[in-house]
Write an enzyme that holds these catalytic residues in place. Sequence first.
Site, short mmCIF file in Angstrom:
data_model
loop_
_atom_site.label_atom_id
_atom_site.label_comp_id
_atom_site.label_asym_id
_atom_site.label_seq_id
_atom_site.Cartn_x
_atom_site.Cartn_y
_atom_site.Cartn_z
N MET D 1 0.81 -1.22 0.00
CA MET D 1 0.00 0.00 0.00
C MET D 1 0.83 1.26 0.00
O MET D 1 0.50 2.19 0.74
CB MET D 1 -0.83 0.08 1.29
CG MET D 1 -1.55 -1.16 1.64
SD MET D 1 -3.02 -1.26 0.63
CE MET D 1 -3.88 -2.55 1.48
N PRO D 2 1.87 1.35 -0.71
CA PRO D 2 2.66 2.56 -0.47
C PRO D 2 1.94 3.83 -0.93
O PRO D 2 1.24 3.84 -1.94
CB PRO D 2 3.92 2.36 -1.33
CG PRO D 2 3.94 0.92 -1.68
CD PRO D 2 2.51 0.46 -1.69
N TYR D 3 2.14 4.85 -0.13
CA TYR D 3 1.79 6.21 -0.54
C TYR D 3 3.09 7.01 -0.47
O TYR D 3 3.79 7.00 0.56
CB TYR D 3 0.75 6.83 0.39
CG TYR D 3 0.65 8.32 0.22
CD1 TYR D 3 -0.07 8.88 -0.83
CD2 TYR D 3 1.34 9.19 1.08
CE1 TYR D 3 -0.13 10.25 -1.02
CE2 TYR D 3 1.29 10.57 0.90
CZ TYR D 3 0.56 11.09 -0.15
OH TYR D 3 0.51 12.45 -0.35
N HIS D 41 0.44 4.74 -4.78
CA HIS D 41 0.06 6.10 -5.16
C HIS D 41 1.24 7.05 -4.91
O HIS D 41 1.88 6.96 -3.86
CB HIS D 41 -1.15 6.57 -4.35
CG HIS D 41 -2.40 5.80 -4.66
ND1 HIS D 41 -3.35 6.26 -5.53
CD2 HIS D 41 -2.83 4.57 -4.25
CE1 HIS D 41 -4.33 5.37 -5.63
NE2 HIS D 41 -4.04 4.34 -4.86
#
Lengths: 72, 72, 72, 72, 72, 72
Positions: D1-3, D41
Amino acid sequence: MPYVNVQILKGNVTREQKAQLVEEITGTLVRVLNKKPEKTHIVIQEIDPDNWGFSGQLTSAYQASDHPVSGN
Amino acid sequence: MPYVNVQILKGNVTREQKAQLVEEITGTLVRVLNKKPEKTHIVIQEIDPDNWGFSGQLTSAYQASDHPVSGN
Amino acid sequence: MPYVNVQILKGNVTREQKAQLVEEITGTLVRVLNKKPEKTHIVIQEIDPDNWGFSGQLTSAYQASDHPVSGN
Amino acid sequence: MPYVNVQILKGNVTREQKAQLVEEITGTLVRVLNKKPEKTHIVIQEIDPDNWGFSGQLTSAYQASDHPVSGN
Amino acid sequence: MPYVNVQILKGNVTREQKAQLVEEITGTLVRVLNKKPEKTHIVIQEIDPDNWGFSGQLTSAYQASDHPVSGN
Amino acid sequence: MPYVNVQILKGNVTREQKAQLVEEITGTLVRVLNKKPEKTHIVIQEIDPDNWGFSGQLTSAYQASDHPVSGN
């Protein structure tokens, strides 16, 4: 003391929608965590599709290829 | 290595005021924590009153109702 | 309505130093921009040297090689 | 889930360069951490030199004095 | 593509409350802006009262003096 | 002057992987935008799965239901 930062794609977001976001998110924090509205700040940042990368490409390119704009 | 992000309402903030903010906050970090100026970065983001929610409503509405603009 | 986020390296920062940071930065915002203290929020995040990259390497490695820890 | 949030100085950054940033940073997260591109994202924020403080002064002043603009 | 960052004071926030925050804020973004849940990320950061400054002092000091903890 | 904030799920990220992230992302900024490594800061924040909401639920619940942990 909540501080909330909301980042969304720029484009066609009305003042009424922003007011609704702020009202509802503040309501959630008051109801769920007993926070005080007068200590709750919400900052909305609208990001150009050329500046938001998703799935390895710019959102502007992602939308242009084969993905509908709605519900982005 | 400090990184500082300052979010304020947009409107009538002069370049001189920004320079003053940067000089003073950097000075604080140097004096209190012995940080080096050349590793201290300060980013100022000016937020439209339509994009800053406070007390459950947009700041633009909050200001328009019965609250003075100064000292916001 | 200022919101300020201060990111510094973790390690030996005392509660007194944090209080001093908050007092001085709030004072700067009041003096330079006429902000109200009761609408000024400052969040300090202390980052592990293994999680702060600088000059292409982790700060923990950068410090271990040939750079003094003080004034980081 | 990297942001991932990338803050850079505003000025002459092309859409192609942004696309390249997004492609490479996403690739790094996939390769090093086995992240999925469709959950990655990346938001790029371009900051005016009047709003970026470095070494105790605004970048716009820092550049005007005696430092080259390139490689900022 | 919303990304939401929620910063709250650390202390007694349960997993159920966090799940409720995420469910409601996502619901707001879906309802008001027609966003897709599978592109909506919400990161909650819990901040120690020693690291949150409000009204010129640390929240831990503010609470200890004469202000009730509840509804902070 | 790039500042990069990388938010990832906490869990099994090694120091070597973090060093690799920092080296590669810095390399990208140098190569694509001609940035200087000694002005490039990268902060990695590891978020507990109980504090990251995705698709309307906590990641910890999302992973427990029917989604594999790998490649999150």
